[in-house]
Design an enzyme around this catalytic site. Structure first.
Site, PDB file in Angstrom:
ATOM      1  N   HIS A  29       0.877  -1.199   0.106  1.00  0.00           N
ATOM      2  CA  HIS A  29      -0.015   0.099   0.014  1.00  0.00           C
ATOM      3  C   HIS A  29       0.787   1.230  -0.011  1.00  0.00           C
ATOM      4  CE1 HIS A  29      -3.684  -2.383   0.675  1.00  0.00           C
ATOM      5  NE2 HIS A  29      -3.094  -2.944   1.777  1.00  0.00           N
ATOM      6  N   HIS A  72       5.714   5.977   7.348  1.00  0.00           N
ATOM      7  CA  HIS A  72       5.162   6.000   5.840  1.00  0.00           C
ATOM      8  C   HIS A  72       5.085   6.899   5.224  1.00  0.00           C
ATOM      9  CE1 HIS A  72       1.472   5.702   8.399  1.00  0.00           C
ATOM     10  NE2 HIS A  72       0.914   6.302   7.239  1.00  0.00           N
ATOM     11  N   HIS A 107       2.799   9.134   1.977  1.00  0.00           N
ATOM     12  CA  HIS A 107       1.272   9.094   1.095  1.00  0.00           C
ATOM     13  C   HIS A 107       1.999   9.984  -0.256  1.00  0.00           C
ATOM     14  CE1 HIS A 107      -1.175   7.013   3.898  1.00  0.00           C
ATOM     15  NE2 HIS A 107      -0.271   7.633   4.772  1.00  0.00           N
ATOM     16  N   GLU A 158      -2.169  13.796   2.226  1.00  0.00           N
ATOM     17  CA  GLU A 158      -3.363  13.522   2.891  1.00  0.00           C
ATOM     18  C   GLU A 158      -4.125  14.602   3.208  1.00  0.00           C
ATOM     19  OE1 GLU A 158      -3.982   8.820   3.152  1.00  0.00           O
ATOM     20  OE2 GLU A 158      -3.143   9.653   5.116  1.00  0.00           O
ATOM     21  N   HIS A 204       4.082  10.219   7.609  1.00  0.00           N
ATOM     22  CA  HIS A 204       3.446  10.229   9.035  1.00  0.00           C
ATOM     23  C   HIS A 204       4.602   9.276   9.757  1.00  0.00           C
ATOM     24  CE1 HIS A 204      -0.851  10.549   7.300  1.00  0.00           C
ATOM     25  NE2 HIS A 204      -0.317  11.660   7.156  1.00  0.00           N
ATOM     26  N   THR A 234      -5.674   6.754   8.692  1.00  0.00           N
ATOM     27  CA  THR A 234      -6.374   7.086   7.292  1.00  0.00           C
ATOM     28  C   THR A 234      -6.228   5.715   6.597  1.00  0.00           C
ATOM     29  OG1 THR A 234      -3.995   7.795   6.571  1.00  0.00           O
ATOM     30  CG2 THR A 234      -5.445   9.461   7.537  1.00  0.00           C
ATOM     31  N   THR A 235      -6.231   4.670   7.033  1.00  0.00           N
ATOM     32  CA  THR A 235      -6.489   3.472   6.432  1.00  0.00           C
ATOM     33  C   THR A 235      -7.147   2.386   7.319  1.00  0.00           C
ATOM     34  OG1 THR A 235      -4.277   2.537   7.468  1.00  0.00           O
ATOM     35  CG2 THR A 235      -3.711   3.441   5.427  1.00  0.00           C
TER      36      THR A 235
END
Length: 270
Positions: A78, A105, A107, A117, A130, A206-207
């Protein structure tokens, strides 16, 4: 593995713009994790003129963040994830507890385009970092999410800077290239001298499963990277073999009649 009906919570995609035959997109996450449809979901658009100055907020105290670390940088299907030693920790900043680091991680968008995000006054940055922490008394994120403030996430934006010198040579293989833009001499690159302004609110992961257990600290000052470095992330692949692009959950707007508000506070170090 958590499942609802015939679909599993693992069968999701955070590709915000493209369809995937075998995965559930962000708009339908509530079908596999009902919390994703609740009212304190992240990410959000931070409207600066509506933030509240909070004099209880203080600088974030970092411990162990200058230590040399040896870790793996992985593609978890992901995003890019880096596990962190729990000797790296944060405190202060009216967090109420000490929090130990677990992982970081990222995004991102597509080829260096918009991909963060969170947004500030509607502005979307190319990438967002993050750093996930949990309260010291917990042993895992899975334990911490049962506590409404069990998780503390630091968010940092990246911005394009055409004058920024590459941290490493682009010829290095992709896996090492990702390591290089995050680390220099095995130390995490953060703007330690430019953390005087941040935004704080209570939100969610957020997942999926979108647990509403996160104390968010979003720093306003962006980290510079070249467009070429940011674009390199688009060469990675999701677990279904498609290009790993647009790896962000869209801004969570009001989608029903439930009342929803965020108390977004501002810390400004004078």
């Amino acid at each position: 593995m958590i499942s609802e009906g015939s679909r599993d919570i693992d069968d999701w995609s955070n590709d915000a713009e493209n369809s995937h035959d075998f995965f559930i997109g962000p708009d339908d996450w509530a079908s596999v994790a009902t919390t994703c449809g609740n009212t304190k979901q992240s990410p959000i658009n931070i409207v600066t003129k509506k933030t509240l100055f909070d004099n209880h907020l203080t600088p974030v105290k970092f411990t162990g963040y200058q230590d040399t670390i040896n870790t793996l940088i992985t593609n978890n299907g992901h995003t890019v994830q880096v596990n962190l030693p729990d000797r790296a920790a944060i405190s202060g900043a009216n967090l109420g507890d000490n929090y130990k680091a677990q992982q970081l991680h990222l995004h991102w968008g597509k080829n260096g385009g918009p991909g963060s995000e969170h947004t500030i006054d509607g502005e979307k940055y190319p990438m967002e970092l993050h750093i996930v922490h949990i309260k010291e008394k917990y042993n895992s994120v899975e334990q911490a999410i049962n506590d409404p403030s069990g998780v503390a996430v630091l968010g940092f934006f990246y911005e394009v800077n055409p004058h920024f010198l590459n941290v490493c040579y682009l010829q290095i293989i992709k896996q090492r290239f990702i390591a290089c833009i995050l680390f220099y001499r095995n130390m995490l690159i953060l703007p330690h001298n430019e953390l005087e302004r941040y935004f704080r609110y209570q939100g969610s992961l957020t997942t999926p499963g979108c647990s509403e257990a996160v104390v968010w600290t979003i720093f306003e000052k962006a980290i510079p990277l070249s467009k070429e470095q940011l674009s390199a992330f688009s060469s990675l692949m999701f677990s279904d073999g498609t290009a790993m692009v647009n790896t962000y959950r869209p801004i969570q707007n009001l989608t029903n009649k439930q009342t929803r508000s965020y108390n977004v506070c501002l810390f400004q170090n004078e």
